[in-house]
Write an enzyme that holds these catalytic residues in place. Structure first.
Site: not given
Ligand code: SF4
Length: 458
Positions: A2, A28, A103-104, A243
């Protein structure tokens, strides 16, 4: 997987947040949301499924007024692709509000949620992030940031958070530092973002990263920073550099472009392809690594595979059928470059192998004589529980097949992966302090007892 973005102290906070979310779209694509708080302390929220560009019309943006805003772009797995799971979460409590963007992935969210439900808490989503909102609502503290820090004691796993508690913006990063979070200045205001590319788009000057375990707060009393959470070993996600993050971002103390080039150079040393005519990337996330491979090997770099930018990322599409159908829609080879050539195809990772297999057959059909696959990361053999949506182990092709089986299955003439040591040595500040569990199977923390219930994180 995210992206989070937040602003304190700018009259166009929500518009800036929308811009920031554009820059974080790669983190996202399933839903996007913005919360704004006006000068009287009233919070408003707008959330929508889909891309940032589709989510907010002019009327909605006009409503999102005030000098405080946080936003979120979300990816999730199939089954939780619903508007209830879009963020930021906005809850009204004790005459005020809590807004949260996360986020996570929390590794003990199931246990925490059960405890809260047993105490009568009612949840409106399947997100692990909602657990944090409940904990903040119940927590005590002399300051808003102390309240958030107290709420986070006992919360395990990966989180970067932006929280608005009434008229205070709080940013927090878990003590292991799994995900990136950066802070910048824009005039007298403050800006927070998952990646520095989102500060660039709004013209903010990059100040520094939020440190692992740090909790910072900004409100009308000023800016305050503290090491709010107990220190823990660093486990920054190496896959962010391999990535996930954008190459124009600086995260974990260094440039993503530089680390990707270093990955490519190291790959050329570890896995050469003697006599190759050209090297090309699987665009876009592998471009920098392929350039590094070309630099190190002296093999010419060519743009032999063209990506259609109007189709979403293959890896982060929620369903397998969608993923299969999209390979051909998304990529087309340049026949004139490939015909009769011995080529090196560089990709940053192979997850299920579906895309790679499709690409190899496209490249062969375009006339390539030999296809030598080179991967700028180690084989992915384990699932991630810390916020990257790698699939279950059974679906990871490198976990299921031997090297020779992979060569046959992918249809390549040779296959070379970077070693784990090689991958870590390419990180900006050296090999220490990185999580590599999806490559090594060595998890730095206890993994969730019921992972299938956990796959709806932010
Ligand atoms: Fe990153 Fe892999 Fe660790 Fe997940 S398991 S945090 S993807 S390195």
């Amino acid at each position: 997987m995210c992206g989070i973005f937040g602003v304190y102290g700018h009259k166009d906070a929500a518009a800036l947040t929308q811009l920031g979310l554009y820059a974080l779209q790669h983190r996202g694509q399933e839903s996007a949301g913005i919360v704004a708080v006006d000068d009287s302390g009233t919070a408003r929220v707008s959330r929508a499924m889909g891309l940032v560009s589709e989510g907010f019309d002019d009327e909605e943006m006009t409503d999102l007024i005030g000098p405080i805003s946080i936003g979120h772009t979300r990816y999730s797995t199939a089954g939780s692709s619903v508007i209830e799971n879009a963020q930021p979460i906005l809850a009204r409590v004790r005459g005020g509000h809590i807004a949260l963007a996360h986020n996570g992935n929390l590794t003990n969210a199931v246990e925490l949620r059960r405890d809260l439900e047993n105490q009568g808490a009612i949840f409106s989503s399947t997100m692990d992030s909602e657990v944090i909102v409940h904990r903040i609502a119940r927590a005590q503290g002399a300051t808003p940031e102390a309240r958030v820090a107290n709420a986070l004691v006992g919360v395990e796993g990966a989180y970067c958070l932006l929280v608005v508690l009434d008229e205070t913006v709080i940013a927090a990063r878990d003590p292991h530092g799994w995900r990136p979070l950066v802070m910048g200045r824009l005039g007298d205001g403050y800006v927070f973002a998952s990646e520095s590319c989102a500060l660039d788009i709004v013209g903010a000057a990059i100040e520094r990263e939020i440190q692992p375990g740090e909790v910072v707060a900004v409100d009308r009393h000023g800016f305050r920073a503290s090491q709010g959470l107990r220190p823990a070993p660093l486990n920054r996600c190496v896959f962010e550099h391999v990535y996930f993050a954008r190459p124009d971002s600086h995260i974990f103390g260094g440039s993503v472009d530089r680390s990707r080039r270093a990955l490519g150079r190291r790959l050329a040393v570890e896995c050469p392809a003697p006599g190759a005519d050209l090297v090309f990337a699987v665009p876009d996330s592998s471009n920098s690594a392929a350039l590094g491979y070309a630099e190190q090997s002296g093999v010419p770099y060519e743009l032999a595979l063209i990506r259609n930018h109007y189709v979403g990322r293959t890896f982060i599409q929620p369903t397998q059928s969608g993923r299969d159908a999209k390979v051909k829609v998304k990529y087309n080879p340049v026949r004139e470059l490939l015909e009769g050539k011995k080529v090196v195809m560089v990709d940053d990772s192979i997850v299920r192998g579906t895309t790679t297999r499709g690409l190899v057959s496209l490249v062969r059909a375009a006339g390539a004589k030999e296809v030598h696959m080179r991967v700028s990361s180690a084989p992915i053999i384990s699932s991630c529980y810390y916020g990257i949506d790698t699939p279950r182990r059974e679906e990871l092709i490198a976990a299921r097949m031997s090297h020779d089986e992979l060569v046959r299955h992918l249809g390549v003439d040779s296959l070379g992966y970077l070693s784990i040591d090689g991958m870590l040595s390419a990180m900006p500040d050296g090999p220490g302090g990185y999580c590599h569990a999806c490559f090594s199977g060595r998890y730095p923390t206890a993994i969730p007892s019921e992972p299938e219930l956990l796959r709806a994180g932010g």
